[in-house]
Design an enzyme around this catalytic site. Structure first.
Site, PDB file in Angstrom:
ATOM      1  CE  LYS A 109      -4.814  31.888  99.116  1.00  0.00           C
ATOM      2  NZ  LYS A 109      -5.409  32.042 100.426  1.00  0.00           N
ATOM      3  N   GLY A 191      -3.852  22.485 113.339  1.00  0.00           N
ATOM      4  CA  GLY A 191      -4.696  22.918 112.224  1.00  0.00           C
ATOM      5  C   GLY A 191      -4.189  24.177 111.531  1.00  0.00           C
ATOM      6  CD  GLU A 194      -4.619  22.875 104.245  1.00  0.00           C
ATOM      7  OE1 GLU A 194      -5.138  21.749 104.124  1.00  0.00           O
ATOM      8  OE2 GLU A 194      -5.262  23.907 104.513  1.00  0.00           O
ATOM      9  CE  LYS A 209      -2.309  34.572 101.023  1.00  0.00           C
ATOM     10  NZ  LYS A 209      -1.927  34.067 102.340  1.00  0.00           N
TER      11      LYS A 209
HETATM   12  N1  LIG Z   1      -9.531  29.045 104.672  1.00  0.00           N
HETATM   13  C1  LIG Z   1      -8.993  30.252 104.769  1.00  0.00           C
HETATM   14  O1  LIG Z   1      -8.668  30.732 105.860  1.00  0.00           O
HETATM   15  C2  LIG Z   1      -8.803  31.091 103.527  1.00  0.00           C
HETATM   16  C3  LIG Z   1      -8.226  32.364 103.653  1.00  0.00           C
HETATM   17  C4  LIG Z   1      -8.095  33.167 102.513  1.00  0.00           C
HETATM   18  C5  LIG Z   1      -8.489  32.676 101.288  1.00  0.00           C
HETATM   19  N2  LIG Z   1      -9.011  31.417 101.190  1.00  0.00           N
HETATM   20  C6  LIG Z   1      -9.435  30.950  99.865  1.00  0.00           C
HETATM   21  O2  LIG Z   1     -10.831  30.731  99.890  1.00  0.00           O
HETATM   22  C7  LIG Z   1     -11.169  29.673  98.997  1.00  0.00           C
HETATM   23  C8  LIG Z   1     -11.960  28.615  99.772  1.00  0.00           C
HETATM   24  O3  LIG Z   1     -11.157  28.124 100.831  1.00  0.00           O
HETATM   25  P1  LIG Z   1     -11.750  27.235 102.017  1.00  0.00           P
HETATM   26  O4  LIG Z   1     -10.696  27.165 103.053  1.00  0.00           O
HETATM   27  O5  LIG Z   1     -13.104  27.703 102.398  1.00  0.00           O
HETATM   28  O6  LIG Z   1     -11.853  25.814 101.285  1.00  0.00           O
HETATM   29  P2  LIG Z   1     -12.578  24.497 101.817  1.00  0.00           P
HETATM   30  O7  LIG Z   1     -12.892  24.595 103.271  1.00  0.00           O
HETATM   31  O8  LIG Z   1     -11.777  23.354 101.323  1.00  0.00           O
HETATM   32  O9  LIG Z   1     -13.976  24.538 101.029  1.00  0.00           O
HETATM   33  C9  LIG Z   1     -14.063  24.343  99.646  1.00  0.00           C
HETATM   34  C10 LIG Z   1     -15.517  24.193  99.248  1.00  0.00           C
HETATM   35  O10 LIG Z   1     -15.578  24.014  97.849  1.00  0.00           O
HETATM   36  C11 LIG Z   1     -16.433  22.919  97.556  1.00  0.00           C
HETATM   37  N3  LIG Z   1     -15.943  22.225  96.360  1.00  0.00           N
HETATM   38  C12 LIG Z   1     -14.740  21.700  96.145  1.00  0.00           C
HETATM   39  N4  LIG Z   1     -14.695  21.117  94.922  1.00  0.00           N
HETATM   40  C13 LIG Z   1     -15.917  21.264  94.404  1.00  0.00           C
HETATM   41  C14 LIG Z   1     -16.520  20.843  93.201  1.00  0.00           C
HETATM   42  N5  LIG Z   1     -15.831  20.167  92.274  1.00  0.00           N
HETATM   43  N6  LIG Z   1     -17.837  21.170  92.979  1.00  0.00           N
HETATM   44  C15 LIG Z   1     -18.530  21.882  93.901  1.00  0.00           C
HETATM   45  N7  LIG Z   1     -18.007  22.301  95.068  1.00  0.00           N
HETATM   46  C16 LIG Z   1     -16.719  21.985  95.314  1.00  0.00           C
HETATM   47  C17 LIG Z   1     -16.357  21.976  98.757  1.00  0.00           C
HETATM   48  O11 LIG Z   1     -17.541  21.192  98.798  1.00  0.00           O
HETATM   49  P3  LIG Z   1     -17.835  20.097  99.955  1.00  0.00           P
HETATM   50  O12 LIG Z   1     -17.866  20.887 101.254  1.00  0.00           O
HETATM   51  O13 LIG Z   1     -19.168  19.546  99.629  1.00  0.00           O
HETATM   52  O14 LIG Z   1     -16.711  19.130  99.898  1.00  0.00           O
HETATM   53  C18 LIG Z   1     -16.230  22.989  99.899  1.00  0.00           C
HETATM   54  O15 LIG Z   1     -17.500  23.364 100.344  1.00  0.00           O
HETATM   55  C19 LIG Z   1      -9.846  29.186  98.408  1.00  0.00           C
HETATM   56  O16 LIG Z   1      -9.605  29.823  97.184  1.00  0.00           O
HETATM   57  C20 LIG Z   1      -8.812  29.632  99.441  1.00  0.00           C
HETATM   58  O17 LIG Z   1      -7.527  29.838  98.878  1.00  0.00           O
HETATM   59  C21 LIG Z   1      -9.167  30.626 102.276  1.00  0.00           C
END
Ligand SMILES: NC(=O)c1ccc[n+]([C@@H]2O[C@H](COP(=O)([O-])OP(=O)(O)OC[C@H]3O[C@@H](n4cnc5c(N)ncnc54)[C@H](OP(=O)(O)O)[C@@H]3O)[C@@H](O)[C@H]2O)c1
Length: 433
Positions: A109, A191, A194, A209
């Protein structure tokens, strides 16, 4: 039956959401093929650390260390950007992928709130889709509902609870009577929040959003920078107790509403009737309500975050694109998106909750009432509990509808009264059904 060629995905980011998507495709392969008329295949994945155990088998997929390489791959039809961040890698990857004629699915977002208009145009110029169901309220399918399900309506308003962490905290504060800091610590331990909670509790996440919802609802460019935003740090257990006594709950509400042809857009803690549809949405749940001229009012409630719900929304985009469904990013062609014409927030009208910390002396209520009267604000009700001439007490008022500029000026004047000890606490009352 002869199936069309597989729909090939490259997934960048294998954290909470990326892994959820991988699991869904591995578990639901046949179901997806039946629904799409073709198989959905992951060909390539990327994240920072290729040696990390992510609890899923990635051995069948090509690994690239640099996620940007996905944009140039010949074995990918759609890049699934699950990295996050409004600039840098995510932005470059999405820009390059669209430019190279690849569909993009993102849950990001922040990226869209800042660059949505540019990226939507890039997608259209290259005849591909930019899909983002998971970016707004996680597992709640509000993009599809607002952009497609309610597309026959002139939408007057879209509002709701857009951040699960804040809603969890407001709910827990109400249920336990404990204050912000204690509940924040608990949310972090569980959890739900953050280590740095500012994105959630200061309103940015909900604001991103809301900027996207407003764009879809009103055919305008997403405009995060013009958003009026107040988070929940200023909400105390005392306010929650008074709100309860008055029959309200306090919710961090995102509101985008058309008023006299202009648009108001704000994130702020508001009092809502405890039995209203939004008022009944507690805990980590999100809820988005849409008001349209034909549908009346529609509400969708669900889980706004987490591996399963968010992957569920990403998969809805995957299925749409694999089926060949291509809808303009914000519901109308990107070139037709207008710059929003914002209402002067000071001119917006609402009832208010006002809590003052006053010395319990004769004449205080008369002084405060006089200031409010002089600023065109009329009092609907007031509460003061107990009496203690040596201590300050909370004086709580609700007002009839007043202009925001008037009540803010009244608060500034009230603060200068000798009998008032602290900055007044002011919150809108939203008379929702
Ligand atoms: N979590 C939720 O419930 C949720 C809900 C709605 C939307 N979102 C959105 O979804 C997206 C992902 O969220 P998430 O919670 O899944 O994040 P996350 O758990 O922090 O995962 C981020 C991923 O991106 C990879 N990454 C970070 N920097 C990188 C780089 N420089 N090069 C390559 N890979 C990189 C990380 O690699 P490593 O694993 O190797 O460190 C990790 O696998 C975000 O935009 C967030 O706002 C999340």
């Amino acid at each position: 039956m002869i199936m069309a060629e597989a729909f090939r995905l490259g997934i960048a980011g294998l954290g909470t959401v990326g892994v959820g998507v991988v699991k869904n495709i591995q578990q639901h392969g046949d179901l997806l093929a039946a629904r799409c008329g073709r198989r959905v295949e992951i060909t390539t994945v990327s994240a920072r650390d290729s040696s990390k155990d992510r609890g899923v088998d990635l051995s069948a997929y090509d690994w690239v260390d640099n996620a940007e390489d996905l944009a140039n791959s010949n074995s990918i039809d759609c890049v699934v950007e699950m990295i996050g961040g409004s600039e840098g890698l995510a932005l470059n990857l999405v820009r390059n992928s669209l430019s190279k004629g690849k569909h993009v699915i993102t849950a990001n977002k922040a990226l869209l709130a800042h660059h949505g208009a540019e990226l939507a145009k890039l997608a259209e110029d290259n005849n591909v889709s930019l899909a983002y169901e998971a970016a707004i309220a996680g597992g709640v399918p509000i993009v599809k509902a607002l952009r497609e399900g309610f597309a026959g309506n002139d939408v007057q308003a879209v509002f709701g609870i857009l951040n699960g962490t804040s809603n969890y905290m407001m709910t827990a504060m109400r249920e336990t009577g404990r204050d912000f800091d204690e509940i924040l610590k608990e949310a972090q331990d569980l959890g739900y929040a953050e280590a740095d909670p500012s994105f959630d509790v200061d309103g940015d996440d909900a604001g991103h959003k809301l900027a996207l919802l407003a764009a879809i609802a009103f055919g305008t460019k997403p405009d995060f920078k013009s958003l009026e935003m107040t988070g929940i740090r200023g909400v105390t257990a005392v306010d929650i107790a008074f709100a309860t006594e008055l029959g309200y709950k306090i919710k961090l509400l995102g509101i985008a509403r058309r008023v006299n042809g202009k648009i108001m857009q704000s994130i702020q803690p508001c009092l809502v009737p405890e039995n209203s549809k939004i008022g009944r949405v507690d805990g980590v749940f999100n809820a988005v309500q849409v008001e349209g001229d034909y549908v009346g009012s529609g509400l969708i409630v669900g889980r706004g975050a987490g591996e399963g719900p968010t992957a569920s929304s990403v998969m809805s985009d995957v299925i749409d694109l694999a089926r060949g469904i291509n809808v303009p990013t914000f519901g109308i062609p990107a070139n037709d998106l207008k710059d929003p014409e914002w209402i002067d927030q000071g001119e917006t009208v609402s009832g208010y909750y006002l809590r003052l910390d006053v010395l319990d002396q004769p004449g205080v209520i008369a002084d405060v009432s006089a200031v409010l009267r002089d600023h065109n604000v009329s009092i609907e009700s007031f509460i003061q509990h107990g009496r203690d001439p040596d201590q300050s007490v909370a004086l709580v008022m609700t007002t009839h509808e007043a202009k925001q500029a008037d009540i803010k000026a009244a608060c500034d004047a009230i603060q200068t009264l000798n009998s008032v000890n602290a900055e007044p606490c002011l919150m809108r009352i939203e008379p929702l059904e």
